[in-house]
Design a protein around this motif. Sequence first.
Motif, PDB file in Angstrom:
ATOM      1  N   PHE A 167       0.830  -1.214   0.000  1.00 17.17           N
ATOM      2  CA  PHE A 167       0.000   0.000   0.000  1.00 17.17           C
ATOM      3  C   PHE A 167       0.862   1.262   0.000  1.00 17.17           C
ATOM      4  CE2 PHE A 167      -4.617  -0.851   1.446  1.00 17.17           C
ATOM      5  CZ  PHE A 167      -4.677  -1.994   0.662  1.00 17.17           C
ATOM      6  N   THR A 168       2.187   1.121   0.105  1.00 11.64           N
ATOM      7  CA  THR A 168       3.039   2.302   0.054  1.00 11.64           C
ATOM      8  C   THR A 168       2.850   3.019  -1.281  1.00 11.64           C
ATOM      9  OG1 THR A 168       4.714   1.536   1.609  1.00 11.64           O
ATOM     10  CG2 THR A 168       5.460   3.044  -0.108  1.00 11.64           C
ATOM     11  N   SER A 169       2.776   4.325  -1.204  1.00 14.65           N
ATOM     12  CA  SER A 169       2.659   5.189  -2.379  1.00 14.65           C
ATOM     13  C   SER A 169       3.809   6.189  -2.351  1.00 14.65           C
ATOM     14  CB  SER A 169       1.331   5.947  -2.335  1.00 14.65           C
ATOM     15  OG  SER A 169       1.275   6.755  -1.154  1.00 14.65           O
ATOM     16  N   LEU A 176      -3.426   4.858   3.930  1.00 17.74           N
ATOM     17  CA  LEU A 176      -4.504   4.881   2.942  1.00 17.74           C
ATOM     18  C   LEU A 176      -4.685   6.282   2.357  1.00 17.74           C
ATOM     19  CD1 LEU A 176      -7.173   2.718   4.815  1.00 17.74           C
ATOM     20  CD2 LEU A 176      -5.502   1.968   3.129  1.00 17.74           C
ATOM     21  N   LYS A 177      -4.619   7.295   3.227  1.00 13.41           N
ATOM     22  CA  LYS A 177      -4.794   8.666   2.741  1.00 13.41           C
ATOM     23  C   LYS A 177      -3.677   9.070   1.784  1.00 13.41           C
ATOM     24  CE  LYS A 177      -7.544  10.896   6.345  1.00 13.41           C
ATOM     25  NZ  LYS A 177      -7.529  11.886   7.445  1.00 13.41           N
ATOM     26  N   VAL A 218      -5.582  -6.109   0.761  1.00 11.41           N
ATOM     27  CA  VAL A 218      -6.521  -5.087   1.229  1.00 11.41           C
ATOM     28  C   VAL A 218      -7.089  -5.510   2.582  1.00 11.41           C
ATOM     29  CG1 VAL A 218      -8.803  -4.097   0.841  1.00 11.41           C
ATOM     30  CG2 VAL A 218      -7.132  -4.099  -1.011  1.00 11.41           C
ATOM     31  N   ALA A 219      -7.533  -6.764   2.678  1.00 11.36           N
ATOM     32  CA  ALA A 219      -8.095  -7.263   3.932  1.00 11.36           C
ATOM     33  C   ALA A 219      -7.055  -7.260   5.044  1.00 11.36           C
ATOM     34  CB  ALA A 219      -8.646  -8.673   3.724  1.00 11.36           C
ATOM     35  N   ASN A 220      -5.829  -7.652   4.712  1.00 16.89           N
ATOM     36  CA  ASN A 220      -4.755  -7.673   5.698  1.00 16.89           C
ATOM     37  C   ASN A 220      -4.485  -6.277   6.243  1.00 16.89           C
ATOM     38  OD1 ASN A 220      -1.591  -7.158   5.974  1.00 16.89           O
ATOM     39  ND2 ASN A 220      -2.002  -9.224   6.677  1.00 16.89           N
ATOM     40  N   LYS A 221      -4.415  -5.287   5.362  1.00 19.70           N
ATOM     41  CA  LYS A 221      -4.080  -3.943   5.800  1.00 19.70           C
ATOM     42  C   LYS A 221      -5.206  -3.301   6.602  1.00 19.70           C
ATOM     43  CE  LYS A 221       0.033  -3.800   4.354  1.00 19.70           C
ATOM     44  NZ  LYS A 221       1.098  -3.947   5.367  1.00 19.70           N
ATOM     45  N   VAL A 222      -6.447  -3.604   6.252  1.00 20.54           N
ATOM     46  CA  VAL A 222      -7.569  -3.065   7.028  1.00 20.54           C
ATOM     47  C   VAL A 222      -7.470  -3.529   8.475  1.00 20.54           C
ATOM     48  CG1 VAL A 222     -10.064  -3.208   7.350  1.00 20.54           C
ATOM     49  CG2 VAL A 222      -9.127  -2.703   5.097  1.00 20.54           C
ATOM     50  N   GLN A 223      -7.054  -4.782   8.681  1.00 17.35           N
ATOM     51  CA  GLN A 223      -6.892  -5.299  10.034  1.00 17.35           C
ATOM     52  C   GLN A 223      -5.641  -4.728  10.696  1.00 17.35           C
ATOM     53  OE1 GLN A 223      -6.610  -9.566  10.306  1.00 17.35           O
ATOM     54  NE2 GLN A 223      -6.497  -9.564  12.522  1.00 17.35           N
ATOM     55  N   ASN A 224      -4.615  -4.480   9.905  1.00 14.59           N
ATOM     56  CA  ASN A 224      -3.295  -4.154  10.423  1.00 14.59           C
ATOM     57  C   ASN A 224      -3.115  -2.677  10.749  1.00 14.59           C
ATOM     58  OD1 ASN A 224      -0.698  -4.862  11.154  1.00 14.59           O
ATOM     59  ND2 ASN A 224       0.120  -4.664   9.101  1.00 14.59           N
ATOM     60  N   ILE A 225      -3.845  -1.798  10.067  1.00 17.18           N
ATOM     61  CA  ILE A 225      -3.591  -0.362  10.162  1.00 17.18           C
ATOM     62  C   ILE A 225      -4.465   0.267  11.244  1.00 17.18           C
ATOM     63  CG2 ILE A 225      -3.742   1.824   8.916  1.00 17.18           C
ATOM     64  CD1 ILE A 225      -3.227   0.213   6.351  1.00 17.18           C
TER      65      ILE A 225
END
Length: 349
Positions: A191-193, A260-261, A247-254
Amino acid sequence: MLPEKHIGVCLLTTTPAKEMIDLAVLADQKGLDGFWIAEGYHYFRNLGEPSSSTSLAAAMAMVTSRITIGLGIVPPYTRHPGLLAMECHTTSRLSDGRFIMGLGAAKAAALHMGWTEKTMRAAPTIRESIGLVRELLDGRPVDYHGEIYKLDAPATPDKQLGQVPIAIGATGPLMIKLGGEIADIVLLPTFTSPGFVTLARELIAQGAAKSQRSADTIPVGGTLPFSVAEDEASARAAIRRLTVVYVANKVQNIKNDTLLKAAGVDEDEVKKIAACVKNEGPDSAAKMLSDDLMDKVAIAGTPTQVTDRLLEFADAGLRWPLLYGVLGPDRREAIKLIAERVRPAFMAN
């Protein structure tokens, strides 16, 4: 001295072990800089049965000759620092010094193994773990009684013992600052941008200042979900399923939405996808993944398209991209494309 630029591929250990080793041999032959291993635990079983990353690293060390072998990452909750030091020493010796240890919280997996937000204490745990590993690799006597770990060991007579570069995998501000303070390399998450890289480099600089070193000497990398093929549509189709799992992993992890922003991601959209992964499985969730969201969290397309994206990351300061996941509809062909078309253009700019 670590190089300024490095392109590696990174695969989750749910990939069959023999396939991983064959791909490492190919990457070594084709001239890629690194082959990185992301340890997947039973949390990722819907992608395949997980293998041990350190066992794979040792096996790769024996069948490759020049490529760097990295762990990206393992958590300190599954391995005591004494064991980590042994694994560093073993794999570094087997590879003639081509090994990099990567440590990070791997929070989602840790939560599935009985740890809690309170008991994890990621930053102090990783600080102690790295300190102990380095003490042991120095060969001096150790008598350590910290908050997290205890260890005593006599000095070693082994004159070939030596330090191993250590990367910290970091998402939150405390961990990113810790990476700047004590790590040899900082690895940013999926998810890094480019926008997040800019924010992270500011935090790395703050951590580096604590240890009186320049942040410019600390390579910044990241696990970037990646798929390349001569045909753009094929490359994008190949990475859809893995993207929704992450996506599912990061929703739990963050804990907060900075990551995300920075990527411009709609939090409601990713939460719906995460719920679908949990309730209906990744194949159903993949149908919900929009092209816009994919482009924000993954790099997929032709060699020219993916190179352009990687150069955006390099401009922001991420010059150790770890091309992660499926790699392409055909992994062997993807490695050849990366080596022959992507890496030369990335290194030249």
